[in-house]
Scaffold this motif. Structure first.
Motif, short mmCIF file in Angstrom:
data_model
loop_
_atom_site.label_atom_id
_atom_site.label_comp_id
_atom_site.label_asym_id
_atom_site.label_seq_id
_atom_site.Cartn_x
_atom_site.Cartn_y
_atom_site.Cartn_z
N UNK A 6 44.16 0.70 53.38
CA UNK A 6 45.27 1.51 52.87
C UNK A 6 45.06 2.99 53.16
N UNK A 7 43.84 3.46 52.95
CA UNK A 7 43.52 4.87 53.22
C UNK A 7 43.67 5.15 54.71
N UNK A 8 43.18 4.25 55.55
CA UNK A 8 43.28 4.43 56.99
C UNK A 8 44.73 4.48 57.44
N UNK A 9 45.55 3.58 56.94
CA UNK A 9 46.97 3.55 57.31
C UNK A 9 47.66 4.85 56.90
N UNK A 10 47.36 5.32 55.70
CA UNK A 10 47.97 6.56 55.22
C UNK A 10 47.57 7.75 56.09
N UNK A 11 46.31 7.82 56.45
CA UNK A 11 45.83 8.93 57.28
C UNK A 11 46.39 8.86 58.70
N UNK A 12 46.50 7.68 59.25
CA UNK A 12 47.05 7.52 60.60
C UNK A 12 48.54 7.89 60.60
N UNK A 43 55.59 14.69 52.88
CA UNK A 43 55.75 13.50 52.03
C UNK A 43 54.61 12.51 52.29
N UNK A 44 54.29 12.27 53.55
CA UNK A 44 53.21 11.34 53.87
C UNK A 44 51.85 11.85 53.40
N UNK A 45 51.65 13.18 53.45
CA UNK A 45 50.41 13.74 52.93
C UNK A 45 50.30 13.51 51.43
N UNK A 46 51.40 13.67 50.72
CA UNK A 46 51.40 13.42 49.29
C UNK A 46 51.04 11.96 49.01
N UNK A 47 51.68 11.05 49.75
CA UNK A 47 51.39 9.63 49.57
C UNK A 47 49.93 9.33 49.89
N UNK A 48 49.41 9.93 50.96
CA UNK A 48 48.01 9.71 51.33
C UNK A 48 47.07 10.20 50.24
N UNK A 49 47.37 11.34 49.65
CA UNK A 49 46.52 11.87 48.57
C UNK A 49 46.57 10.94 47.36
N UNK A 50 47.76 10.44 47.03
CA UNK A 50 47.88 9.52 45.90
C UNK A 50 47.08 8.25 46.17
N UNK A 51 47.17 7.72 47.39
CA UNK A 51 46.42 6.51 47.74
C UNK A 51 44.92 6.77 47.66
N UNK A 52 44.48 7.88 48.22
CA UNK A 52 43.04 8.20 48.20
C UNK A 52 42.54 8.37 46.77
N UNK A 53 43.30 9.10 45.95
CA UNK A 53 42.88 9.30 44.57
C UNK A 53 42.89 7.97 43.80
N UNK A 54 43.85 7.11 44.09
CA UNK A 54 43.89 5.79 43.46
C UNK A 54 42.68 4.96 43.83
N UNK A 55 42.28 5.01 45.09
CA UNK A 55 41.10 4.26 45.53
C UNK A 55 39.84 4.81 44.89
N UNK A 56 39.72 6.14 44.81
CA UNK A 56 38.56 6.74 44.15
C UNK A 56 38.51 6.33 42.69
N UNK A 57 39.65 6.38 42.01
CA UNK A 57 39.70 6.00 40.60
C UNK A 57 39.35 4.53 40.44
N UNK A 58 39.91 3.67 41.30
CA UNK A 58 39.68 2.22 41.20
C UNK A 58 38.22 1.88 41.43
N UNK A 59 37.58 2.56 42.38
CA UNK A 59 36.18 2.27 42.68
C UNK A 59 35.23 2.80 41.61
#
Length: 61
Positions: A6-12, A43-59
């Motif tokens: 998910x993080x990779x897709x968002x960054x790409x 918009x995509x940067x915002x989504x990427x940040x949300x995804x990254x922060x979600x992954x950090x929180x989840x881990x």
């Protein structure tokens, strides 16, 4: 789908839109297209940040 994917897709996605915007600018394309690509990139940067922060929180849980 793993969190890393998910993080990779968002960054790409962000990188792809950024490169499209740069290509449009370098060839002297429409200013309207550049503006739309810039808005999409933000918009995509915002989504990427949300995804990254979600992954950090989840881990960390």
């Amino acid at each position: 789908m793993s969190a890393n994917t998910l993080v990779l897709i968002a960054c790409i996605a962000v990188a792809a839109v950024l490169l499209l915007g740069l290509a449009n600018m370098m060839r002297g394309g429409s200013a309207n297209v550049s503006q739309k690509l810039m808005r999409l990139r933000v918009l995509l940067q915002f989504i990427a940040i949300v995804v990254i922060m979600g992954v950090v929180w989840w881990r960390s849980a």
